[in-house]
Design an enzyme around this catalytic site. Structure first.
Site, PDB file in Angstrom:
ATOM      1  CB  VAL A  22      -0.950   0.004   1.222  1.00  0.00           C
ATOM      2  CG1 VAL A  22      -1.769   1.289   1.249  1.00  0.00           C
ATOM      3  CG2 VAL A  22      -1.863  -1.207   1.193  1.00  0.00           C
ATOM      4  CG  LEU A 111      -4.082   3.378   5.486  1.00  0.00           C
ATOM      5  CD1 LEU A 111      -3.274   2.768   4.359  1.00  0.00           C
ATOM      6  CD2 LEU A 111      -5.322   4.040   4.929  1.00  0.00           C
ATOM      7  CB  SER A 113      -7.941  -4.427   7.615  1.00  0.00           C
ATOM      8  OG  SER A 113      -8.466  -5.667   7.212  1.00  0.00           O
ATOM      9  CB  SER A 114     -12.785  -5.290   5.143  1.00  0.00           C
ATOM     10  OG  SER A 114     -12.011  -6.366   4.684  1.00  0.00           O
ATOM     11  CB  CYS A 115     -10.297  -8.382   9.204  1.00  0.00           C
ATOM     12  SG  CYS A 115      -8.893  -7.561   9.943  1.00  0.00           S
ATOM     13  CE1 TYR A 142      -3.227  -5.780  10.412  1.00  0.00           C
ATOM     14  CE2 TYR A 142      -5.463  -6.123   9.631  1.00  0.00           C
ATOM     15  CZ  TYR A 142      -4.235  -5.505   9.507  1.00  0.00           C
ATOM     16  OH  TYR A 142      -4.014  -4.621   8.481  1.00  0.00           O
ATOM     17  CE  LYS A 146      -3.917  -1.999  10.845  1.00  0.00           C
ATOM     18  NZ  LYS A 146      -3.130  -0.800  10.492  1.00  0.00           N
ATOM     19  CG  HIS A 185      -3.282 -11.136   2.282  1.00  0.00           C
ATOM     20  ND1 HIS A 185      -2.341 -10.170   2.522  1.00  0.00           N
ATOM     21  CD2 HIS A 185      -4.080 -11.150   3.374  1.00  0.00           C
ATOM     22  CE1 HIS A 185      -2.567  -9.610   3.702  1.00  0.00           C
ATOM     23  NE2 HIS A 185      -3.616 -10.186   4.249  1.00  0.00           N
TER      24      HIS A 185
HETATM   25  O1  GFB Z   1      -6.215 -13.643   1.868  1.00  0.00           O
HETATM   26  P1  GFB Z   1      -6.486 -14.413   3.092  1.00  0.00           P
HETATM   27  O2  GFB Z   1      -5.331 -15.044   3.776  1.00  0.00           O
HETATM   28  O3  GFB Z   1      -7.195 -13.430   4.093  1.00  0.00           O
HETATM   29  O4  GFB Z   1      -7.511 -15.624   2.766  1.00  0.00           O
HETATM   30  P2  GFB Z   1      -8.586 -13.247   4.879  1.00  0.00           P
HETATM   31  C1  GFB Z   1      -8.723 -15.382   2.096  1.00  0.00           C
HETATM   32  C2  GFB Z   1      -9.424 -16.688   1.802  1.00  0.00           C
HETATM   33  O5  GFB Z   1      -8.687 -17.380   0.781  1.00  0.00           O
HETATM   34  C3  GFB Z   1      -9.529 -17.664   2.980  1.00  0.00           C
HETATM   35  C4  GFB Z   1      -8.488 -18.713   1.170  1.00  0.00           C
HETATM   36  O6  GFB Z   1     -10.782 -18.308   2.947  1.00  0.00           O
HETATM   37  C5  GFB Z   1      -8.393 -18.643   2.694  1.00  0.00           C
HETATM   38  O7  GFB Z   1      -8.615 -19.938   3.275  1.00  0.00           O
HETATM   39  N1  GFB Z   1      -7.288 -19.254   0.509  1.00  0.00           N
HETATM   40  C6  GFB Z   1      -7.290 -20.228  -0.440  1.00  0.00           C
HETATM   41  C7  GFB Z   1      -6.004 -18.921   0.751  1.00  0.00           C
HETATM   42  N2  GFB Z   1      -6.042 -20.554  -0.801  1.00  0.00           N
HETATM   43  C8  GFB Z   1      -5.217 -19.748  -0.076  1.00  0.00           C
HETATM   44  C9  GFB Z   1      -3.802 -19.621  -0.006  1.00  0.00           C
HETATM   45  O8  GFB Z   1      -3.037 -20.325  -0.674  1.00  0.00           O
HETATM   46  N3  GFB Z   1      -3.308 -18.659   0.851  1.00  0.00           N
HETATM   47  C10 GFB Z   1      -4.129 -17.865   1.602  1.00  0.00           C
HETATM   48  N4  GFB Z   1      -3.567 -16.927   2.399  1.00  0.00           N
HETATM   49  N5  GFB Z   1      -5.480 -17.997   1.582  1.00  0.00           N
HETATM   50  C11 GFB Z   1      -7.020 -11.717   6.203  1.00  0.00           C
HETATM   51  C12 GFB Z   1      -6.826 -11.360   7.648  1.00  0.00           C
HETATM   52  O9  GFB Z   1      -8.106 -12.513   6.172  1.00  0.00           O
HETATM   53  O10 GFB Z   1      -7.317 -10.613   5.390  1.00  0.00           O
HETATM   54  C13 GFB Z   1      -6.042 -10.156   7.835  1.00  0.00           C
HETATM   55  O11 GFB Z   1      -6.311 -12.492   8.310  1.00  0.00           O
HETATM   56  C14 GFB Z   1      -6.408  -9.024   6.895  1.00  0.00           C
HETATM   57  O12 GFB Z   1      -6.161  -9.738   9.162  1.00  0.00           O
HETATM   58  C15 GFB Z   1      -6.492  -9.529   5.472  1.00  0.00           C
HETATM   59  O13 GFB Z   1      -7.623  -8.469   7.262  1.00  0.00           O
HETATM   60  C16 GFB Z   1      -6.938  -8.473   4.493  1.00  0.00           C
HETATM   61  O14 GFB Z   1      -9.478 -12.380   4.052  1.00  0.00           O
HETATM   62  O15 GFB Z   1      -9.195 -14.525   5.326  1.00  0.00           O
END
Ligand code: GFB
Length: 324
Positions: A22, A111, A113-115, A142, A146, A185
């Site tokens: 960002v 900043l 986050s939507s979480c 987190y 925030k 992510h």
């Molecule tokens: O992007 P992500 O880690 O963040 O995961 P969150 C989003 C969704 O994608 C979840 C799935 O349902 C994961 O299980 N997913 C599928 C994967 N394959 C993968 C992979 O290979 N890697 C990852 N990382 N996910 C985060 C928060 O939540 O979002 C933070 O933990 C922050 O605090 C961030 O807010 C923006 O949307 O679940």
């Protein structure tokens, strides 16, 4: 809403966290504004150390601060390091907001986050859904940090009359993202996994969870544009959601990523991995009413992000170099 808008001309704008996805997008976006962008390397200023932040701020005296520095990570990183995500973010925001107040900056943008919203909030999530229910367990640490940052910015407005505002971006993606599969992510993870599967000629790409959660994705350059828009045009206690107002399932995202990368195999769902929040779609009515709209369609943004990962050479390429 500020009237007239907050003019950036001649201002010294500190982007805290300029090496992050960002922060680097903000530096690119602010390059076309008539302001001076200030940055400092992490080795020269540790934002978790109060005295160092105060000394740097007193010596540098920015007019404007954008706090894009944070400890961030994907669903598993959040769950695995609760102290780091809670403590580091609390320290960074209390130090930077406190020092910004001490030197009397003209404006600060915090900043989040939507979480921050409750796990089961009604969709799309409006700003007033904050603190109406329990948080999602995987990222509660987190989220609490925030939420404290939003409240701290509001408190400086109320107690000291400071023009501190807060923006809550949805899930972001784009160039400069983290590609470490254990901490990143979903978008960089899937781009990398699909790319590596294509290169190896593997039959499947593994997707964490059931594929059913829904997420909204905004390209980081759109996000930076929205943040500058808010900096100039918004002044108020309430935080403002930053998103595109559309979502899709993780499975749909995975298929789109495979298409963009050119991987023709199948998806395999690893349900031993967490799904996290079932749905995270922001109500972006407040931002739209302030006159901002996104420009980058998801497919185009994913294709550009994939190209940037290949050009930067930070995608592992087992059988050949970047031509793969
Ligand atoms: O992007 P992500 O880690 O963040 O995961 P969150 C989003 C969704 O994608 C979840 C799935 O349902 C994961 O299980 N997913 C599928 C994967 N394959 C993968 C992979 O290979 N890697 C990852 N990382 N996910 C985060 C928060 O939540 O979002 C933070 O933990 C922050 O605090 C961030 O807010 C923006 O949307 O679940």
């Amino acid at each position: 809403m500020t009237d007239p808008p907050f003019a950036l001309g001649g201002r010294r704008v500190w982007v805290a966290g300029h090496r992050g996805m960002v922060g680097s997008a903000l530096v690119r976006r602010l390059a076309v504004e008539p302001c001076t962008v200030l940055t400092v390397e992490r080795r020269d200023l540790d934002l978790t150390r109060r005295a160092a932040v105060e000394a740097w701020m007193a010596a540098t005296r920015p007019d404007v601060v954008i706090l894009a520095a944070a400890r961030v990570g994907g669903i598993v990183a959040n769950d695995a390091a609760p102290v780091d995500f809670l403590r580091d973010n609390l320290l960074i925001e209390t130090n930077v907001l406190g020092a910004a107040h001490a030197v009397g900056v003209a404006k600060l943008l915090f900043l989040g986050s939507s979480c921050i919203y409750p796990r089961d909030a009604a969709q799309p999530m409006a700003e007033d859904a904050l603190l109406t229910g329990p948080l999602e367990a995987t990222n509660q640490w987190y989220a609490v940090a925030k939420i404290a940052g939003i409240k701290l910015a509001q408190a400086y407005r109320r107690q000291h009359g400071r023009d501190f505002i807060s923006a809550m971006p949805t899930n972001l993606y784009g160039p400069g993202d983290n590609l470490d599969l254990t901490t990143c992510h979903v978008v960089p993870a899937l781009l990398r996994k699909a790319h590596e599967a294509k290169v190896r000629g593997a039959p499947t790409v593994t997707v964490w969870g059931s594929g059913r959660p829904r997420r909204e994705f905004l390209h980081v350059d759109d996000c930076a544009d929205a943040l500058v828009h808010l900096l100039v045009r918004y002044s108020g206690e309430a935080h403002v959601n930053v998103g595109c107002g559309e979502d899709l399932t993780v499975a749909e995202l995975a298929r789109l990523v495979c298409d963009v990368v050119g991987f023709r195999g199948e998806l395999a769902f690893d349900t031993t991995r967490p799904d996290g929040t079932p749905r995270k779609l922001l109500d972006v009515g407040r931002l739209a009413a302030l006159g901002w709209r996104p420009r980058i369609a998801l497919r185009d943004g994913l294709a550009a992000t994939y190209r940037s990962f290949l050009e930067q050479g930070n995608m592992s390429c087992p059988s050949s170099r970047l031509s793969c």
